[in-house]
Motif scaffolding. Sequence first.
Motif, PDB file in Angstrom:
ATOM      1  N   VAL A 151       2.123  -7.656   4.454  1.00 45.68           N
ATOM      2  CA  VAL A 151       1.670  -6.302   4.131  1.00 45.68           C
ATOM      3  C   VAL A 151       2.786  -5.289   4.362  1.00 45.68           C
ATOM      4  N   PHE A 152       2.960  -4.399   3.381  1.00 51.17           N
ATOM      5  CA  PHE A 152       3.923  -3.309   3.463  1.00 51.17           C
ATOM      6  C   PHE A 152       3.200  -1.997   3.203  1.00 51.17           C
ATOM      7  N   LEU A 153       3.473  -0.992   4.007  1.00 51.45           N
ATOM      8  CA  LEU A 153       3.016   0.369   3.747  1.00 51.45           C
ATOM      9  C   LEU A 153       4.253   1.148   3.339  1.00 51.45           C
ATOM     10  N   VAL A 154       4.226   1.736   2.153  1.00 50.42           N
ATOM     11  CA  VAL A 154       5.423   2.355   1.586  1.00 50.42           C
ATOM     12  C   VAL A 154       5.140   3.809   1.221  1.00 50.42           C
ATOM     13  N   TRP A 155       6.015   4.693   1.661  1.00 56.94           N
ATOM     14  CA  TRP A 155       5.896   6.101   1.314  1.00 56.94           C
ATOM     15  C   TRP A 155       6.257   6.307  -0.152  1.00 56.94           C
ATOM     16  N   VAL A 156       5.425   7.070  -0.857  1.00 59.71           N
ATOM     17  CA  VAL A 156       5.688   7.466  -2.236  1.00 59.71           C
ATOM     18  C   VAL A 156       5.756   8.992  -2.255  1.00 59.71           C
ATOM     19  N   PRO A 157       6.758   9.561  -2.923  1.00 60.94           N
ATOM     20  CA  PRO A 157       6.811  11.029  -3.000  1.00 60.94           C
ATOM     21  C   PRO A 157       5.534  11.567  -3.653  1.00 60.94           C
ATOM     22  N   ILE A 206       0.873  -1.176   0.000  1.00 58.17           N
ATOM     23  CA  ILE A 206       0.000   0.000   0.000  1.00 58.17           C
ATOM     24  C   ILE A 206       0.909   1.224   0.000  1.00 58.17           C
ATOM     25  N   TYR A 207       0.812   2.023  -1.064  1.00 64.09           N
ATOM     26  CA  TYR A 207       1.631   3.218  -1.202  1.00 64.09           C
ATOM     27  C   TYR A 207       0.833   4.432  -0.746  1.00 64.09           C
ATOM     28  N   LEU A 208       1.463   5.322   0.013  1.00 61.28           N
ATOM     29  CA  LEU A 208       0.821   6.578   0.377  1.00 61.28           C
ATOM     30  C   LEU A 208       1.870   7.669   0.506  1.00 61.28           C
ATOM     31  N   ASP A 209       1.421   8.911   0.320  1.00 61.63           N
ATOM     32  CA  ASP A 209       2.374  10.024   0.291  1.00 61.63           C
ATOM     33  C   ASP A 209       2.422  10.822   1.591  1.00 61.63           C
ATOM     34  N   SER A 210       1.891  10.271   2.660  1.00 58.20           N
ATOM     35  CA  SER A 210       1.893  10.985   3.937  1.00 58.20           C
ATOM     36  C   SER A 210       2.846  10.322   4.932  1.00 58.20           C
ATOM     37  N   GLN A 211       3.997  10.953   5.123  1.00 60.02           N
ATOM     38  CA  GLN A 211       4.928  10.438   6.126  1.00 60.02           C
ATOM     39  C   GLN A 211       4.335  10.568   7.526  1.00 60.02           C
ATOM     40  N   ALA A 212       3.532  11.598   7.754  1.00 63.41           N
ATOM     41  CA  ALA A 212       2.914  11.780   9.075  1.00 63.41           C
ATOM     42  C   ALA A 212       2.019  10.587   9.416  1.00 63.41           C
ATOM     43  N   VAL A 213       1.237  10.134   8.447  1.00 65.19           N
ATOM     44  CA  VAL A 213       0.367   8.983   8.676  1.00 65.19           C
ATOM     45  C   VAL A 213       1.202   7.722   8.890  1.00 65.19           C
TER      46      VAL A 213
END
Length: 152
Positions: free
Chosen positions: A137-143, A100-107
Amino acid sequence: ILGPPSDIMTPGYDFQKPFKVLILDRGAWKNRPPISGESMWYTDGSRIEEIEEGVGAGVYGAHLGEPGRLSTVFQAELVAIITCAAEIRRRGVHNSRIVIYLDSQAVLRAIDSWEIRSRLVWNCLGALREISCHNKVFLVWVPGHSGHRGNQ
């Protein structure tokens, strides 16, 4: 005058997470996602400041859930992850590597923290824990807004 509903809770603690959170540098995204899997998802939350209820959450490539009344982008991002996890459960995904890619480092940092002070983060952890029972499961930061497919 009442403000938006509070998301604050008495601190809860979660020391063992059955998933991984990865915040890699932008260089890791040069040519393609730095990590991939059989089931790849992008989530995002946003807010239009001029509209009182102008907050939304989305999941790329999956059913778009109704986020309801949210007051921050942070909360919208969490709803997007919860919606994504619900869609993964609905589809019966098992024995897969889910990214799961997301662009929020805070989250990502809130999800990865051992002390949880937000009900929505706590609920998100529960949703992630559920899909982690049968998957890796991996949560990965995307710019954000850097031209990466799924996170334009």
